[in-house]
Design a protein around this motif. Structure first.
Motif, PDB file in Angstrom:
ATOM      1  N   LYS A 188      -2.051 -68.086 -37.962  1.00 34.14           N
ATOM      2  CA  LYS A 188      -2.189 -68.464 -39.371  1.00 34.14           C
ATOM      3  C   LYS A 188      -2.353 -69.975 -39.528  1.00 34.14           C
ATOM      4  CE  LYS A 188       0.760 -64.738 -41.133  1.00 34.14           C
ATOM      5  NZ  LYS A 188       1.939 -64.412 -41.972  1.00 34.14           N
ATOM      6  N   VAL A 189      -2.938 -70.368 -40.636  1.00 35.47           N
ATOM      7  CA  VAL A 189      -2.952 -71.774 -41.017  1.00 35.47           C
ATOM      8  C   VAL A 189      -1.529 -72.166 -41.419  1.00 35.47           C
ATOM      9  CG1 VAL A 189      -3.875 -73.448 -42.651  1.00 35.47           C
ATOM     10  CG2 VAL A 189      -5.343 -71.594 -41.823  1.00 35.47           C
ATOM     11  N   MET A 241       3.283 -77.410 -50.820  1.00 38.41           N
ATOM     12  CA  MET A 241       2.758 -76.773 -49.628  1.00 38.41           C
ATOM     13  C   MET A 241       2.242 -75.373 -49.931  1.00 38.41           C
ATOM     14  SD  MET A 241       6.157 -75.524 -47.606  1.00 38.41           S
ATOM     15  CE  MET A 241       5.304 -74.223 -46.758  1.00 38.41           C
ATOM     16  N   LEU A 242       1.290 -74.923 -49.130  1.00 38.93           N
ATOM     17  CA  LEU A 242       0.773 -73.570 -49.220  1.00 38.93           C
ATOM     18  C   LEU A 242       1.233 -72.766 -48.010  1.00 38.93           C
ATOM     19  CD1 LEU A 242      -2.948 -74.136 -50.287  1.00 38.93           C
ATOM     20  CD2 LEU A 242      -1.043 -73.422 -51.737  1.00 38.93           C
ATOM     21  N   PHE A 276       1.286 -75.217 -42.670  1.00 37.16           N
ATOM     22  CA  PHE A 276       1.502 -76.500 -43.344  1.00 37.16           C
ATOM     23  C   PHE A 276       2.235 -77.465 -42.415  1.00 37.16           C
ATOM     24  CE2 PHE A 276       2.448 -79.434 -46.677  1.00 37.16           C
ATOM     25  CZ  PHE A 276       3.776 -79.804 -46.534  1.00 37.16           C
ATOM     26  N   LEU A 286      -8.760 -65.561 -46.724  1.00 36.25           N
ATOM     27  CA  LEU A 286      -7.365 -65.962 -46.612  1.00 36.25           C
ATOM     28  C   LEU A 286      -6.723 -66.034 -47.989  1.00 36.25           C
ATOM     29  CD1 LEU A 286      -7.857 -69.012 -44.206  1.00 36.25           C
ATOM     30  CD2 LEU A 286      -6.993 -66.769 -43.558  1.00 36.25           C
ATOM     31  N   PHE A 299       0.045 -69.577 -45.898  1.00 40.26           N
ATOM     32  CA  PHE A 299      -1.166 -68.781 -45.720  1.00 40.26           C
ATOM     33  C   PHE A 299      -0.839 -67.409 -45.146  1.00 40.26           C
ATOM     34  CE2 PHE A 299      -5.061 -71.197 -46.445  1.00 40.26           C
ATOM     35  CZ  PHE A 299      -4.544 -72.461 -46.679  1.00 40.26           C
ATOM     36  N   GLY A 300      -1.632 -66.437 -45.541  1.00 40.44           N
ATOM     37  CA  GLY A 300      -1.623 -65.141 -44.889  1.00 40.44           C
ATOM     38  C   GLY A 300      -2.451 -65.207 -43.610  1.00 40.44           C
ATOM     39  N   GLY A 301      -2.417 -64.106 -42.852  1.00 40.93           N
ATOM     40  CA  GLY A 301      -3.119 -64.079 -41.576  1.00 40.93           C
ATOM     41  C   GLY A 301      -4.612 -63.855 -41.704  1.00 40.93           C
ATOM     42  N   TYR A 355      -2.718 -79.622 -42.299  1.00 40.22           N
ATOM     43  CA  TYR A 355      -2.396 -78.269 -41.871  1.00 40.22           C
ATOM     44  C   TYR A 355      -2.942 -78.110 -40.456  1.00 40.22           C
ATOM     45  CZ  TYR A 355      -1.255 -76.716 -46.627  1.00 40.22           C
ATOM     46  OH  TYR A 355      -0.668 -76.544 -47.847  1.00 40.22           O
ATOM     47  N   GLN A 385      -4.020 -74.962 -37.368  1.00 37.07           N
ATOM     48  CA  GLN A 385      -4.265 -73.552 -37.084  1.00 37.07           C
ATOM     49  C   GLN A 385      -4.436 -73.403 -35.581  1.00 37.07           C
ATOM     50  OE1 GLN A 385      -7.882 -71.887 -38.820  1.00 37.07           O
ATOM     51  NE2 GLN A 385      -6.875 -69.917 -39.111  1.00 37.07           N
TER      52      GLN A 385
END
Lengths: 112, 115
Positions: B42-43, A99-100, B45, A88, A102-104, B35, B37
């Motif tokens: 996707k994960v 905050m982050l 926030f 990821l 994320f990609g898939g 977080y 999922q």
């Protein structure tokens, strides 16, 4: 909303081969992190890249942050079966937030 | 190596019920996150927490969600009235400092199933 697209989504290779995984966005990120996630577990941080053009090496893994800080790549040399997993990328926005995004993910399978 | 600990690992609840997901962040970390999922997605926030208050939250984190650090070690996520679409893996994370200077450590997650 800042989006991160990873490619390929799935990759199946033979042990010993090299591979590259890509993480792309139209947005600028202040940093990018790469994680590895095992089934049923949380993401585990591999590396953080901060400076445009930065290259970091972690044994057989090479991470690069694009000059414009919009993209990143992960290159694995001589893949091993233990490299199998979900990779990821996650970007920190170009503002003051923590905050982050994320990609898939890229699901990698390394066959013996 | 220090770990972020989450309990329970699995939680099944009826729609409309309240759930509390618990996390023990790494002891010297100051920033805490939730977080989630959804299976196959996707994960995402949810919220960040620093100095005993929410510092950021996403659109997902509506009035049904709340976070608390009731003592010096636990960090909890409460969902007041669960919906089917709340079914997901919920990850707690912590970091020593803000932003990219410090890596995030994630827990192993709580799998929440709303039936």
């Amino acid at each position: 909303t800042q989006l991160l697209e990873q490619s390929p989504q799935f990759l199946s290779i033979q042990e010993g081969e090299n591979l590259t995984v890509y993480c792309n966005s139209s947005s600028v990120f202040s940093s990018l992190q790469w994680y590895r996630q095992e089934p049923g577990e949380g993401p585990v941080l591999l590396v953080t890249v901060v400076t445009g053009g930065e290259v970091k090496k972690l044994k057989r893994l090479t991470f690069q942050f694009g000059d414009a800080r919009k993209d990143s790549s992960l290159h694995i040399t001589a893949a091993q079966t233990g490299d199998t997993g979900l990779y990821l990328c996650a970007g920190a926005p170009n503002n003051a937030g923590n905050m982050l995004t994320f990609g898939g993910g890229t699901r990698l399978m390394v066959k013996p | 190596e220090p770990e972020v600990t989450q309990t329970p690992s699995h939680q099944v609840t009826q729609m409309g019920q309240e759930v509390i997901l618990r996390c023990v962040p790494i002891s010297n970390h100051l920033y805490f996150y939730w977080y989630r999922q959804i299976l196959g997605q996707k994960v995402e926030f949810l919220v960040s927490f620093y100095n005993n208050e929410i510092s950021e939250k996403s659109e997902i984190f509506d009035d049904q969600f709340s976070v608390e650090r009731p003592d010096g070690s636990n960090f909890t996520l409460k969902i007041r009235s669960t919906k089917l679409e709340d079914s997901a893996m919920y990850f707690c994370a912590s970091s020593e400092g803000p932003r990219e200077a410090y890596g995030y450590t994630f827990g192993s997650g709580t799998r929440l199933t709303v039936v």
